[in-house]
Write a protein that holds these residues in place. Sequence first.
Motif, PDB file in Angstrom:
ATOM      1  N   LEU B 149      27.370  81.262 -19.856  1.00 37.14           N
ATOM      2  CA  LEU B 149      27.322  80.563 -18.639  1.00 37.14           C
ATOM      3  C   LEU B 149      26.139  80.854 -18.089  1.00 37.14           C
ATOM      4  CD1 LEU B 149      30.594  80.983 -16.208  1.00 37.14           C
ATOM      5  CD2 LEU B 149      29.679  78.930 -16.460  1.00 37.14           C
ATOM      6  N   PHE B 150      25.046  79.957 -17.621  1.00 39.17           N
ATOM      7  CA  PHE B 150      23.452  80.495 -17.473  1.00 39.17           C
ATOM      8  C   PHE B 150      23.490  80.738 -16.001  1.00 39.17           C
ATOM      9  CE2 PHE B 150      23.561  78.495 -21.879  1.00 39.17           C
ATOM     10  CZ  PHE B 150      22.709  79.916 -22.274  1.00 39.17           C
ATOM     11  N   GLY B 151      23.088  82.488 -15.530  1.00 36.99           N
ATOM     12  CA  GLY B 151      22.066  82.188 -14.435  1.00 36.99           C
ATOM     13  C   GLY B 151      20.201  81.716 -14.494  1.00 36.99           C
ATOM     14  N   THR B 152      19.438  82.502 -13.347  1.00 35.01           N
ATOM     15  CA  THR B 152      18.250  82.662 -13.413  1.00 35.01           C
ATOM     16  C   THR B 152      17.962  84.229 -13.366  1.00 35.01           C
ATOM     17  OG1 THR B 152      17.817  82.764 -11.168  1.00 35.01           O
ATOM     18  CG2 THR B 152      17.060  80.779 -12.540  1.00 35.01           C
ATOM     19  N   THR B 153      16.463  84.669 -13.981  1.00 34.74           N
ATOM     20  CA  THR B 153      16.722  86.535 -13.401  1.00 34.74           C
ATOM     21  C   THR B 153      15.799  85.982 -12.352  1.00 34.74           C
ATOM     22  OG1 THR B 153      14.954  86.143 -15.123  1.00 34.74           O
ATOM     23  CG2 THR B 153      17.121  86.154 -15.641  1.00 34.74           C
ATOM     24  N   LYS B 154      15.189  87.885 -12.093  1.00 31.51           N
ATOM     25  CA  LYS B 154      14.333  87.567 -10.724  1.00 31.51           C
ATOM     26  C   LYS B 154      13.045  87.676 -11.737  1.00 31.51           C
ATOM     27  CE  LYS B 154      16.496  91.563  -8.154  1.00 31.51           C
ATOM     28  NZ  LYS B 154      16.285  93.125  -8.013  1.00 31.51           N
ATOM     29  N   ALA B 155      12.704  87.680 -12.862  1.00 25.92           N
ATOM     30  CA  ALA B 155      11.927  87.379 -13.429  1.00 25.92           C
ATOM     31  C   ALA B 155      11.150  85.877 -13.554  1.00 25.92           C
ATOM     32  CB  ALA B 155      11.086  87.970 -15.872  1.00 25.92           C
ATOM     33  N   PHE B 156      12.699  85.135 -12.897  1.00 23.15           N
ATOM     34  CA  PHE B 156      12.369  84.381 -12.966  1.00 23.15           C
ATOM     35  C   PHE B 156      11.689  83.550 -11.324  1.00 23.15           C
ATOM     36  CE2 PHE B 156      13.784  80.393 -10.366  1.00 23.15           C
ATOM     37  CZ  PHE B 156      13.746  79.087 -10.988  1.00 23.15           C
ATOM     38  N   LEU B 157      11.980  84.023 -10.309  1.00 27.08           N
ATOM     39  CA  LEU B 157      11.509  84.199  -9.390  1.00 27.08           C
ATOM     40  C   LEU B 157      10.359  84.628  -9.206  1.00 27.08           C
ATOM     41  CD1 LEU B 157      15.175  85.507  -7.441  1.00 27.08           C
ATOM     42  CD2 LEU B 157      13.860  83.001  -7.333  1.00 27.08           C
ATOM     43  N   ASP B 158      10.417  85.983  -9.771  1.00 26.49           N
ATOM     44  CA  ASP B 158       8.461  86.629  -9.749  1.00 26.49           C
ATOM     45  C   ASP B 158       7.615  85.169 -10.515  1.00 26.49           C
ATOM     46  OD1 ASP B 158       9.290  88.683  -8.601  1.00 26.49           O
ATOM     47  OD2 ASP B 158       9.547  89.835 -10.920  1.00 26.49           O
ATOM     48  N   TYR B 159       7.741  84.672 -11.280  1.00 34.68           N
ATOM     49  CA  TYR B 159       6.851  83.825 -11.865  1.00 34.68           C
ATOM     50  C   TYR B 159       6.582  82.918 -11.172  1.00 34.68           C
ATOM     51  CZ  TYR B 159       5.167  81.185 -15.276  1.00 34.68           C
ATOM     52  OH  TYR B 159       3.692  80.268 -15.889  1.00 34.68           O
ATOM     53  N   PHE B 160       7.354  82.557 -10.900  1.00 39.87           N
ATOM     54  CA  PHE B 160       7.369  81.253  -9.732  1.00 39.87           C
ATOM     55  C   PHE B 160       7.627  82.143  -8.229  1.00 39.87           C
ATOM     56  CE2 PHE B 160       9.304  78.864 -12.537  1.00 39.87           C
ATOM     57  CZ  PHE B 160       8.679  77.769 -13.092  1.00 39.87           C
ATOM     58  N   ASP B 161       6.382  82.615  -8.155  1.00 35.33           N
ATOM     59  CA  ASP B 161       5.897  83.981  -6.858  1.00 35.33           C
ATOM     60  C   ASP B 161       6.853  83.411  -5.721  1.00 35.33           C
ATOM     61  OD1 ASP B 161       4.332  85.345  -5.983  1.00 35.33           O
ATOM     62  OD2 ASP B 161       3.287  83.678  -5.243  1.00 35.33           O
ATOM     63  N   LEU B 162       8.760  83.477  -6.258  1.00 35.49           N
ATOM     64  CA  LEU B 162       9.791  82.968  -5.007  1.00 35.49           C
ATOM     65  C   LEU B 162      10.175  85.223  -4.988  1.00 35.49           C
ATOM     66  CD1 LEU B 162      11.131  80.281  -6.674  1.00 35.49           C
ATOM     67  CD2 LEU B 162       9.874  80.409  -4.663  1.00 35.49           C
ATOM     68  N   SER B 163      10.838  85.157  -4.227  1.00 41.68           N
ATOM     69  CA  SER B 163      11.128  86.293  -3.044  1.00 41.68           C
ATOM     70  C   SER B 163      13.241  86.230  -3.747  1.00 41.68           C
ATOM     71  CB  SER B 163      10.721  86.834  -2.357  1.00 41.68           C
ATOM     72  OG  SER B 163      11.034  86.408  -0.925  1.00 41.68           O
ATOM     73  N   SER B 164      13.273  84.930  -3.102  1.00 42.32           N
ATOM     74  CA  SER B 164      14.414  84.897  -3.637  1.00 42.32           C
ATOM     75  C   SER B 164      14.976  83.093  -3.902  1.00 42.32           C
ATOM     76  CB  SER B 164      15.182  85.679  -2.289  1.00 42.32           C
ATOM     77  OG  SER B 164      15.961  84.225  -1.240  1.00 42.32           O
ATOM     78  N   LEU B 165      15.952  82.812  -4.314  1.00 38.52           N
ATOM     79  CA  LEU B 165      15.976  81.575  -4.320  1.00 38.52           C
ATOM     80  C   LEU B 165      16.812  80.768  -3.703  1.00 38.52           C
ATOM     81  CD1 LEU B 165      19.748  82.273  -6.855  1.00 38.52           C
ATOM     82  CD2 LEU B 165      17.363  80.768  -8.040  1.00 38.52           C
ATOM     83  N   ASP B 166      16.349  81.231  -2.266  1.00 40.28           N
ATOM     84  CA  ASP B 166      16.542  80.387  -1.119  1.00 40.28           C
ATOM     85  C   ASP B 166      15.432  79.891  -0.949  1.00 40.28           C
ATOM     86  OD1 ASP B 166      18.909  81.093  -0.151  1.00 40.28           O
ATOM     87  OD2 ASP B 166      19.154  83.122   0.697  1.00 40.28           O
ATOM     88  N   ASP B 167      14.061  80.266  -1.031  1.00 43.06           N
ATOM     89  CA  ASP B 167      13.260  79.884  -1.138  1.00 43.06           C
ATOM     90  C   ASP B 167      12.267  78.724  -1.985  1.00 43.06           C
ATOM     91  OD1 ASP B 167      12.169  82.532   0.414  1.00 43.06           O
ATOM     92  OD2 ASP B 167      11.354  83.092  -1.045  1.00 43.06           O
ATOM     93  N   LEU B 168      13.722  78.573  -2.531  1.00 41.63           N
ATOM     94  CA  LEU B 168      13.084  76.851  -3.739  1.00 41.63           C
ATOM     95  C   LEU B 168      13.491  76.231  -2.924  1.00 41.63           C
ATOM     96  CD1 LEU B 168      15.896  77.429  -6.656  1.00 41.63           C
ATOM     97  CD2 LEU B 168      13.695  77.728  -6.942  1.00 41.63           C
ATOM     98  N   PRO B 169      12.465  75.210  -3.041  1.00 45.69           N
ATOM     99  CA  PRO B 169      12.590  73.938  -2.777  1.00 45.69           C
ATOM    100  C   PRO B 169      13.922  73.336  -2.814  1.00 45.69           C
ATOM    101  CG  PRO B 169      10.883  73.534  -4.970  1.00 45.69           C
ATOM    102  CD  PRO B 169      11.689  75.003  -4.753  1.00 45.69           C
ATOM    103  N   THR B 170      13.978  72.997  -0.811  1.00 49.56           N
ATOM    104  CA  THR B 170      15.294  72.300  -0.846  1.00 49.56           C
ATOM    105  C   THR B 170      15.880  71.120  -2.017  1.00 49.56           C
ATOM    106  OG1 THR B 170      15.090  72.699   1.028  1.00 49.56           O
ATOM    107  CG2 THR B 170      16.351  71.481   1.001  1.00 49.56           C
ATOM    108  N   LEU B 171      16.772  70.302  -2.744  1.00 51.80           N
ATOM    109  CA  LEU B 171      17.539  69.768  -3.205  1.00 51.80           C
ATOM    110  C   LEU B 171      17.836  69.093  -2.448  1.00 51.80           C
ATOM    111  CD1 LEU B 171      18.497  69.456  -5.900  1.00 51.80           C
ATOM    112  CD2 LEU B 171      20.493  70.682  -5.574  1.00 51.80           C
ATOM    113  N   ALA B 172      17.396  67.570  -3.021  1.00 53.64           N
ATOM    114  CA  ALA B 172      17.050  66.444  -1.812  1.00 53.64           C
ATOM    115  C   ALA B 172      18.176  66.054  -1.703  1.00 53.64           C
ATOM    116  CB  ALA B 172      16.094  65.271  -2.827  1.00 53.64           C
ATOM    117  N   GLU B 173      19.118  64.900  -0.807  1.00 53.41           N
ATOM    118  CA  GLU B 173      20.205  65.096  -0.671  1.00 53.41           C
ATOM    119  C   GLU B 173      20.491  63.621  -0.910  1.00 53.41           C
ATOM    120  OE1 GLU B 173      21.581  65.075   3.211  1.00 53.41           O
ATOM    121  OE2 GLU B 173      20.178  67.146   4.122  1.00 53.41           O
ATOM    122  N   ILE B 174      22.220  63.501  -1.462  1.00 52.04           N
ATOM    123  CA  ILE B 174      22.274  62.188  -1.806  1.00 52.04           C
ATOM    124  C   ILE B 174      22.758  61.262  -1.382  1.00 52.04           C
ATOM    125  CG2 ILE B 174      23.928  61.180  -3.397  1.00 52.04           C
ATOM    126  CD1 ILE B 174      24.241  63.433  -4.932  1.00 52.04           C
ATOM    127  N   ALA B 175      22.522  59.824  -1.083  1.00 49.40           N
ATOM    128  CA  ALA B 175      23.364  59.045  -0.510  1.00 49.40           C
ATOM    129  C   ALA B 175      24.169  58.606  -0.633  1.00 49.40           C
ATOM    130  CB  ALA B 175      21.203  57.426  -0.100  1.00 49.40           C
TER     131      ALA B 175
END
Lengths: 299, 204, 204
Positions: B149-175
């Motif tokens: 099972l894979f998960g992301t790391t803090k280094a991933f967030l650091d690289y994309f200039d994010l401080s937490s997963l909550d800062d990720l762009p919102t996932l589009a909703e499904i019609a």
Amino acid sequence: MESASNTNTSQDEGPTTDDRQSPDLVLPQDRQHDGRQAEMPFAVVQGQPFTQLPRDLYIPPDALEVFLEAFEGPLDLLLYLIRRQNLDILEIPIAEITKQYMTYVEMLRELQFDLAAEYLVMAAILAEIKSRMLLPRQPSDDEDEGDPRAELVRRLQEYERFKQAAADLGELPRESRDYFLTEVHFEHTQVVRVSPEVDLNDMLSALRDVLSRAELFSHHIIQREQLSVRERMSHIIDRLRDTPWIEFPELFSAEEGRSGVVVAFLALMELTREQLVDLVQHEPLGQIYIKRPGSKLPI
Amino acid sequence: MNNTPTPLKNILEAILLASREPLSPKQMAAVFPDDEQPTTADIGKALEELAQECAGRAVKLNRVASGWRYQVRESMAPWVAKLWQERPQRYSRALLETLALIAYRQPITRGDIEEVRGVSVSSNIIRTLQEREWIRVVGHRDVPGKPALFGTTKAFLDYFDLSSLDDLPTLAEIADLESIEPELALEPAMDARPSAEQAPTSTG
Amino acid sequence: MNNTPTPLKNILEAILLASREPLSPKQMAAVFPDDEQPTTADIGKALEELAQECAGRAVKLNRVASGWRYQVRESMAPWVAKLWQERPQRYSRALLETLALIAYRQPITRGDIEEVRGVSVSSNIIRTLQEREWIRVVGHRDVPGKPALFGTTKAFLDYFDLSSLDDLPTLAEIADLESIEPELALEPAMDARPSAEQAPTSTG
């Protein structure tokens, strides 16, 4: 009922999606030179945009390759076919889309293109849905089966979400592209920067992994190779940095004995084979020179 | 001799500018002798002052997942990028799609990713993501074969200039396919369990 | 949109903070487009301003032989030095693989390594190995771009207590090692599409 009309679409379709795409992403649209979004070409080959599914079977083989690479798989291709005609995913005209999809797949098979199995699986799924759509549907059937397209629609929607999420991710600020780390010089006077220790076995097991991944072990030549030959190759190349050429006898020294001569000779052969050095002899029995490729001898 | 104690603010500026990695308040405190450690509150106050001093400058003090760091502002990219001949590494769509699935759907197996993308995921992509330390194995699913099972790391967030997963762009909703049922409350983004997000595929 | 031109001073601050090496005025001018290059006098003036702004801060702008750089003031050494002491480091798998390939396949270019490994080799890895003086550039391959050819050094042999590379096990021996203790759990998952990913074994 199934339409027999051509899959040709009008030339002046408007933009079909408002996808925000990072310049990083290699999408079909990105291959357009002038940045217009009039119609998404499948691919641009030698400056020629391919905006339609070719109607005859001939497209240059190199075009096909770009064509195939422009898509991330059958779902991506289907989404493209749907979006290109401004259709709603929820209302896929399955017969039409299936026909277009099959044209594409057939074309690739015809040319014996190495097509990923997933594309063929999708062709089978589409054919199955199409046949189910053709069956007369009783209202009561809906309870059991629902719309035969439902599962495909769900997959397309799900894939599209993450396709978009990937594009969004591509637009986030990135280190060394958008923002930059600072590194201010610090004079390490009393401090010794501690370097990690490495165990030789760790290095060897890393090597074993990488070679088994690349399946290099099967290569008998490499297995027999003496490492001192490799080492000597580096030395010879290094000597050629300061001087454009070396005379053959300079490579050998008496102190090294017989085995040293063999190593030097093998190193030279390998360097020649890998085209890292050139051997030059101007006349029979004349002096042999070892030189950097591309450099000239003074004589 | 100069006996004025060095201000905390200056010390933090020094270590933050010299470090290539973001520093957490704990790491910052660790550079002080045991009996002189500043409190987290003191550190916080000093960081705030430092951040304010960046106004109008080419750098800013930024908080990312694994701590604080100075970074050169994005507006400076046209000039700074010229410093290096190497172009920043480009990532394929396949890699970004895989990464997006891991980020939004973690923990997730390779099989799950392949199901959504409809194509197999190359080992190179997984390896590249692991080598960049953007993803890691967080466990194994308890099914035959025990897939990772894979998960992301803090280094991933650091690289994309994010401080937490909550800062990720919102996932589009499904019609919804059955658009007669608009009441379905779809999670906008961060739910890790697929079951909670999937649109129903048949009439209920 | 913001149309105020970015002040020269800010641009210089940005590139000086982002660069690992000191920058000469000529290098600084080179980050500007040809028709917007500042004069040496302008650059000198901007540098002076930047130097003055360092008053009371933990860093200073300093001129060294090869150019200008920001550096942490010596008075900050007691704290900054701690940053490096504390780091318990380990080299990544990627670094070890790269090192091993250089040892066994030298002289070898970065591209060759990437071909065998199937993933790109980060500049950091090469730099770390060079800084440690375990590898060095022995020459350049005569192809476009003239990529550097890497080989191992005497320091590499010394560290691993080898008198020559021949003291390392042969590849055949390493392969046997594998058959004795098969490691199953190395990869999270193996290739789904081998043909597309494998490095060509073109060395023969």
